[in-house]
Design a protein around this motif. Structure first.
Motif, short mmCIF file in Angstrom:
data_model
loop_
_atom_site.label_atom_id
_atom_site.label_comp_id
_atom_site.label_asym_id
_atom_site.label_seq_id
_atom_site.Cartn_x
_atom_site.Cartn_y
_atom_site.Cartn_z
N TYR A 65 -41.14 57.71 -56.32
CA TYR A 65 -40.11 58.08 -55.07
C TYR A 65 -41.09 58.27 -53.86
N PRO A 66 -40.39 57.99 -52.48
CA PRO A 66 -41.19 58.24 -51.51
C PRO A 66 -41.43 59.62 -51.07
N ILE A 67 -42.35 60.42 -51.37
CA ILE A 67 -42.46 61.46 -51.03
C ILE A 67 -44.04 62.17 -51.21
N ASP A 68 -44.17 63.15 -50.31
CA ASP A 68 -45.54 63.67 -50.28
C ASP A 68 -45.42 64.78 -51.25
N ILE A 69 -46.91 65.12 -52.13
CA ILE A 69 -47.08 65.91 -53.23
C ILE A 69 -48.06 66.60 -53.05
N ILE A 70 -47.82 68.34 -53.35
CA ILE A 70 -48.56 69.23 -53.58
C ILE A 70 -49.11 69.38 -54.97
N GLY A 71 -50.07 69.01 -55.71
CA GLY A 71 -50.21 69.21 -57.01
C GLY A 71 -51.42 70.21 -57.46
N ASN A 72 -51.15 70.51 -58.74
CA ASN A 72 -52.37 71.74 -58.90
C ASN A 72 -52.27 72.80 -58.43
N TYR A 73 -51.11 73.44 -57.95
CA TYR A 73 -50.88 74.76 -57.39
C TYR A 73 -51.60 74.57 -56.02
N GLY A 74 -51.74 73.40 -55.36
CA GLY A 74 -52.33 73.19 -54.07
C GLY A 74 -53.82 73.00 -54.10
N MET A 75 -54.39 72.61 -55.40
CA MET A 75 -55.73 72.10 -55.67
C MET A 75 -55.67 70.63 -55.19
N GLN A 76 -54.58 69.88 -55.21
CA GLN A 76 -54.48 68.58 -55.01
C GLN A 76 -53.38 68.29 -54.03
N PHE A 77 -53.38 67.11 -53.03
CA PHE A 77 -52.45 66.77 -52.42
C PHE A 77 -52.46 65.32 -52.10
N GLY A 78 -51.20 64.70 -52.12
CA GLY A 78 -51.08 63.26 -52.16
C GLY A 78 -49.95 62.87 -51.31
N ARG A 79 -50.40 61.96 -50.49
CA ARG A 79 -49.62 61.41 -49.19
C ARG A 79 -48.79 60.16 -49.62
N TYR A 80 -47.72 59.98 -49.53
CA TYR A 80 -46.93 58.60 -49.77
C TYR A 80 -47.32 57.52 -49.00
N ASN A 81 -47.65 56.53 -49.45
CA ASN A 81 -48.37 55.17 -48.63
C ASN A 81 -47.00 54.35 -48.48
N ALA A 82 -46.32 54.08 -47.54
CA ALA A 82 -45.07 53.21 -47.59
C ALA A 82 -45.57 51.71 -47.29
N GLU A 83 -46.60 51.53 -46.85
CA GLU A 83 -47.13 50.27 -46.94
C GLU A 83 -47.49 49.41 -48.48
N THR A 84 -47.84 50.45 -49.31
CA THR A 84 -48.28 49.99 -50.53
C THR A 84 -47.48 50.60 -51.55
N GLY A 85 -46.41 51.50 -51.19
CA GLY A 85 -45.42 52.19 -52.19
C GLY A 85 -46.31 53.13 -53.37
N GLU A 86 -47.51 53.31 -52.75
CA GLU A 86 -48.15 54.38 -53.81
C GLU A 86 -48.45 55.70 -53.26
N LEU A 87 -49.22 56.70 -54.28
CA LEU A 87 -49.46 57.95 -53.55
C LEU A 87 -51.00 57.85 -53.33
N ASP A 88 -51.50 58.28 -51.86
CA ASP A 88 -53.01 58.25 -51.74
C ASP A 88 -53.36 59.69 -51.90
N ILE A 89 -54.30 59.87 -53.08
CA ILE A 89 -54.74 61.39 -52.97
C ILE A 89 -55.96 61.75 -52.03
N VAL A 90 -55.41 62.70 -51.25
CA VAL A 90 -56.21 62.91 -49.99
C VAL A 90 -56.80 64.23 -50.26
N ARG A 91 -56.68 64.96 -51.10
CA ARG A 91 -57.30 66.04 -51.42
C ARG A 91 -57.30 66.41 -52.91
N ASP A 92 -58.41 66.77 -53.64
CA ASP A 92 -58.72 66.94 -55.01
C ASP A 92 -59.74 67.85 -55.43
N ASP A 93 -59.34 69.16 -55.16
CA ASP A 93 -60.19 70.09 -55.22
C ASP A 93 -60.57 70.63 -56.79
N ARG A 94 -61.71 70.82 -56.95
CA ARG A 94 -62.15 71.04 -58.54
C ARG A 94 -63.29 72.20 -58.33
#
Length: 241
Positions: A60-89
């Motif tokens: 579904y075309p939507i941005d996502i906060i994951g892992n309680y905020g440790m991750q963030f993914g931005r929906y890429n309308a051109e590719t139809g995929e989710l680009d992970i732009v932050r992945d805190d560890r």
């Protein structure tokens, strides 16, 4: 009462809110998201990893906060995929965590378990699997259906794991995210970065009771819509349409 004319951002939990645990959304709930998306910016906020949420939502075309905020993914309308732009560890002292879990097991009699006692995640999050990581599903479902057994010791688990934010997770576990990560912290950070005032935001969730992973947002200054049955999601958000 929420003034829908002031709202700009609507944020959703997934499991229990939009669908059953680890199941795709039904068509009616998907259509409701589509309608909300015509009026507001939509955002997911989950306990799990962004790509798990994205795949469960069938891309579904939507941005996502994951892992309680440790991750963030931005929906890429051109590719139809989710680009992970932050992945805190963050690092995890596994020896210390295991010792603390063992002490709690011995105190409350949870000394028998199948598989591993604790699951360590790459992010630095931790799951105390009370029945063990390889417990039978029927045993997990029967263990604590109303969460009363875990809530009876929840305050003590929070005290013992004061360096984590503790949640009553799944059917038989405690989930822990490194402090200060929780959904309220993650959403406040997102709003600061994206220029949303808190009174312009509505969070829609089901797990708002003691130890629930939506509780921090429910107790914050964000607007909150309760969903007690994902099958009634369209009815719960009707005031926004």
């Amino acid at each position: 009462m929420i003034d829908k004319n002031k709202i700009r951002l609507v944020v959703f939990d997934l499991d229990g809110t939009l669908t059953q645990h680890r199941s795709p959304m039904c068509e009616e709930n998907r259509r409701t998201l589509d309608e909300l998306g015509k009026r507001y910016k939509l955002l997911m906020s989950g306990a799990g990893r962004c790509l798990r949420i994205f795949n469960q939502m069938e891309h579904y075309p939507i941005d996502i906060i994951g892992n309680y905020g440790m991750q963030f993914g931005r929906y890429n309308a051109e590719t139809g995929e989710l680009d992970i732009v932050r992945d805190d560890r963050l690092p995890c002292d596994r020896e210390s965590v295991s010792a603390r879990v063992t002490a709690l097991r011995q105190k409350y009699g949870y000394t028998e378990f199948a598989g591993d006692s604790v699951e360590f995640h790459d992010s630095g999050c931790v799951t105390w699997a009370v029945l063990g990581t390889k417990a039978k599903i029927e045993d997990k479902l029967a263990f604590d259906p109303d969460r009363s057994r875990r809530r009876a010791i929840y305050a003590e688990v929070c005290e013992v794991f004061s360096d984590y934010i503790v949640f009553v997770g799944g059917s038989s576990s405690f989930d822990m995210a490194p402090a200060p990560y929780n959904k309220a912290y993650a959403l406040a950070k997102y709003c600061e970065e994206q220029g949303y005032a808190h009174d312009e935001v509505v969070f829609v969730g089901d797990d708002y009771g003691e130890g629930g992973n939506d509780e921090s947002v429910y107790k914050s200054d964000f607007h909150f819509i309760k969903v007690d049955d994902y099958r009634k999601f369209p009815e719960a958000v009707r005031e926004l349409l």
